[in-house]
Scaffold this motif. Structure first.
Motif, PDB file in Angstrom:
ATOM      1  N   SER A 246       0.818  -1.215   0.000  1.00  0.00           N
ATOM      2  CA  SER A 246       0.000   0.000   0.000  1.00  0.00           C
ATOM      3  C   SER A 246       0.846   1.257   0.000  1.00  0.00           C
ATOM      4  N   THR A 247       2.096   1.146   0.460  1.00  0.00           N
ATOM      5  CA  THR A 247       2.986   2.313   0.478  1.00  0.00           C
ATOM      6  C   THR A 247       4.228   2.103  -0.381  1.00  0.00           C
ATOM      7  N   GLU A 248       4.478   0.863  -0.746  1.00  0.00           N
ATOM      8  CA  GLU A 248       5.682   0.449  -1.478  1.00  0.00           C
ATOM      9  C   GLU A 248       6.961   0.717  -0.687  1.00  0.00           C
ATOM     10  N   ASP A 249       6.836   0.814   0.628  1.00  0.00           N
ATOM     11  CA  ASP A 249       7.983   1.002   1.511  1.00  0.00           C
ATOM     12  C   ASP A 249       8.350  -0.323   2.170  1.00  0.00           C
ATOM     13  N   ALA A 250       9.647  -0.509   2.372  1.00  0.00           N
ATOM     14  CA  ALA A 250      10.105  -1.672   3.135  1.00  0.00           C
ATOM     15  C   ALA A 250       9.825  -1.398   4.607  1.00  0.00           C
ATOM     16  N   PHE A 251       9.178  -2.354   5.285  1.00  0.00           N
ATOM     17  CA  PHE A 251       8.904  -2.166   6.708  1.00  0.00           C
ATOM     18  C   PHE A 251       9.647  -3.180   7.570  1.00  0.00           C
ATOM     19  N   ALA A 252      10.334  -4.124   6.934  1.00  0.00           N
ATOM     20  CA  ALA A 252      11.112  -5.116   7.681  1.00  0.00           C
ATOM     21  C   ALA A 252      12.086  -5.780   6.728  1.00  0.00           C
ATOM     22  N   GLN A 253      13.019  -6.493   7.307  1.00  0.00           N
ATOM     23  CA  GLN A 253      13.928  -7.336   6.537  1.00  0.00           C
ATOM     24  C   GLN A 253      13.900  -8.725   7.137  1.00  0.00           C
ATOM     25  N   ILE A 254      13.979  -9.710   6.266  1.00  0.00           N
ATOM     26  CA  ILE A 254      14.063 -11.107   6.674  1.00  0.00           C
ATOM     27  C   ILE A 254      15.247 -11.733   5.942  1.00  0.00           C
ATOM     28  N   SER A 255      15.615 -12.916   6.341  1.00  0.00           N
ATOM     29  CA  SER A 255      16.686 -13.642   5.661  1.00  0.00           C
ATOM     30  C   SER A 255      16.094 -14.652   4.695  1.00  0.00           C
ATOM     31  N   LEU A 256      16.715 -14.774   3.566  1.00  0.00           N
ATOM     32  CA  LEU A 256      16.370 -15.834   2.625  1.00  0.00           C
ATOM     33  C   LEU A 256      17.321 -16.994   2.886  1.00  0.00           C
ATOM     34  N   GLY A 257      16.769 -18.160   3.025  1.00  0.00           N
ATOM     35  CA  GLY A 257      17.582 -19.330   3.309  1.00  0.00           C
ATOM     36  C   GLY A 257      18.191 -19.932   2.055  1.00  0.00           C
ATOM     37  N   THR A 258      19.181 -20.749   2.271  1.00  0.00           N
ATOM     38  CA  THR A 258      19.849 -21.467   1.192  1.00  0.00           C
ATOM     39  C   THR A 258      19.635 -22.964   1.406  1.00  0.00           C
ATOM     40  N   LYS A 259      20.119 -23.743   0.475  1.00  0.00           N
ATOM     41  CA  LYS A 259      20.042 -25.196   0.620  1.00  0.00           C
ATOM     42  C   LYS A 259      20.716 -25.639   1.919  1.00  0.00           C
ATOM     43  N   ALA A 260      21.816 -25.006   2.275  1.00  0.00           N
ATOM     44  CA  ALA A 260      22.520 -25.372   3.509  1.00  0.00           C
ATOM     45  C   ALA A 260      21.649 -25.116   4.739  1.00  0.00           C
ATOM     46  N   ASP A 261      20.867 -24.025   4.741  1.00  0.00           N
ATOM     47  CA  ASP A 261      19.961 -23.742   5.855  1.00  0.00           C
ATOM     48  C   ASP A 261      18.858 -24.790   5.928  1.00  0.00           C
ATOM     49  N   VAL A 262      18.313 -25.151   4.776  1.00  0.00           N
ATOM     50  CA  VAL A 262      17.275 -26.183   4.732  1.00  0.00           C
ATOM     51  C   VAL A 262      17.844 -27.513   5.212  1.00  0.00           C
ATOM     52  N   ASP A 263      19.034 -27.862   4.754  1.00  0.00           N
ATOM     53  CA  ASP A 263      19.661 -29.115   5.185  1.00  0.00           C
ATOM     54  C   ASP A 263      19.844 -29.144   6.698  1.00  0.00           C
ATOM     55  N   ARG A 264      20.255 -28.017   7.275  1.00  0.00           N
ATOM     56  CA  ARG A 264      20.453 -27.925   8.719  1.00  0.00           C
ATOM     57  C   ARG A 264      19.109 -28.115   9.448  1.00  0.00           C
ATOM     58  N   ALA A 265      18.051 -27.503   8.930  1.00  0.00           N
ATOM     59  CA  ALA A 265      16.729 -27.633   9.546  1.00  0.00           C
ATOM     60  C   ALA A 265      16.183 -29.054   9.416  1.00  0.00           C
ATOM     61  N   VAL A 266      16.374 -29.668   8.264  1.00  0.00           N
ATOM     62  CA  VAL A 266      15.897 -31.039   8.060  1.00  0.00           C
ATOM     63  C   VAL A 266      16.646 -32.003   8.974  1.00  0.00           C
ATOM     64  N   ALA A 267      17.942 -31.813   9.122  1.00  0.00           N
ATOM     65  CA  ALA A 267      18.719 -32.673  10.021  1.00  0.00           C
ATOM     66  C   ALA A 267      18.219 -32.532  11.460  1.00  0.00           C
ATOM     67  N   ALA A 268      17.915 -31.307  11.879  1.00  0.00           N
ATOM     68  CA  ALA A 268      17.391 -31.088  13.231  1.00  0.00           C
ATOM     69  C   ALA A 268      16.030 -31.754  13.393  1.00  0.00           C
ATOM     70  N   ALA A 269      15.181 -31.655  12.374  1.00  0.00           N
ATOM     71  CA  ALA A 269      13.850 -32.275  12.441  1.00  0.00           C
ATOM     72  C   ALA A 269      13.963 -33.793  12.534  1.00  0.00           C
ATOM     73  N   LYS A 270      14.884 -34.360  11.796  1.00  0.00           N
ATOM     74  CA  LYS A 270      15.073 -35.820  11.869  1.00  0.00           C
ATOM     75  C   LYS A 270      15.539 -36.245  13.252  1.00  0.00           C
ATOM     76  N   ARG A 271      16.440 -35.472  13.851  1.00  0.00           N
ATOM     77  CA  ARG A 271      16.903 -35.789  15.207  1.00  0.00           C
ATOM     78  C   ARG A 271      15.746 -35.678  16.200  1.00  0.00           C
ATOM     79  N   ALA A 272      14.925 -34.638  16.048  1.00  0.00           N
ATOM     80  CA  ALA A 272      13.801 -34.431  16.958  1.00  0.00           C
ATOM     81  C   ALA A 272      12.776 -35.550  16.820  1.00  0.00           C
ATOM     82  N   PHE A 273      12.559 -36.016  15.607  1.00  0.00           N
ATOM     83  CA  PHE A 273      11.546 -37.043  15.387  1.00  0.00           C
ATOM     84  C   PHE A 273      11.912 -38.351  16.083  1.00  0.00           C
ATOM     85  N   ALA A 274      13.204 -38.585  16.249  1.00  0.00           N
ATOM     86  CA  ALA A 274      13.645 -39.824  16.897  1.00  0.00           C
ATOM     87  C   ALA A 274      13.010 -39.980  18.271  1.00  0.00           C
TER      88      ALA A 274
END
Length: 93
Positions: free
Chosen positions: A28-56
């Motif tokens: 509605s204003t075309e202004d940036a109101f925040a910043q976030i991080s875009l993940g990479t394959k390495a970030d996804v791999d790290r999250a998936v590994a953590a999820a697999k450990r948690a599921f155990a």
């Protein structure tokens, strides 16, 4: 403390493997109101590994314990409903 540029992985806020911030724009204003991080394959791999450990262990918890966790999540969402509504309305304009 703000964790806008981090990911919640394996029970902790962590920085991305490769920093890559992205502006969140209010259409509605075309202004940036925040910043976030875009993940990479390495970030996804790290999250998936953590999820697999948690599921155990979590994969074998009792239904009642899982319901308790979901109820705590619902309570937190209720407490932050105004924050969530503001974030969604800003993202959608």
């Amino acid at each position: 403390m703000s964790h806008d540029l981090q990911f919640y992985i394996d029970g902790a806020w962590v920085d991305p493997v490769v920093p890559n911030s992205f502006d969140v724009i209010d259409p509605s204003t075309e202004d940036a109101f925040a910043q976030i991080s875009l993940g990479t394959k390495a970030d996804v791999d790290r999250a998936v590994a953590a999820a697999k450990r948690a599921f155990a262990s979590f994969g074998f918890t009792e239904v009642g314990e899982r319901l308790d966790i979901l109820n705590r999540v619902i309570e937190i969402y209720k407490k932050r409903s105004k924050d969530l509504a503001l974030a969604v309305s800003r993202e959608m304009g």
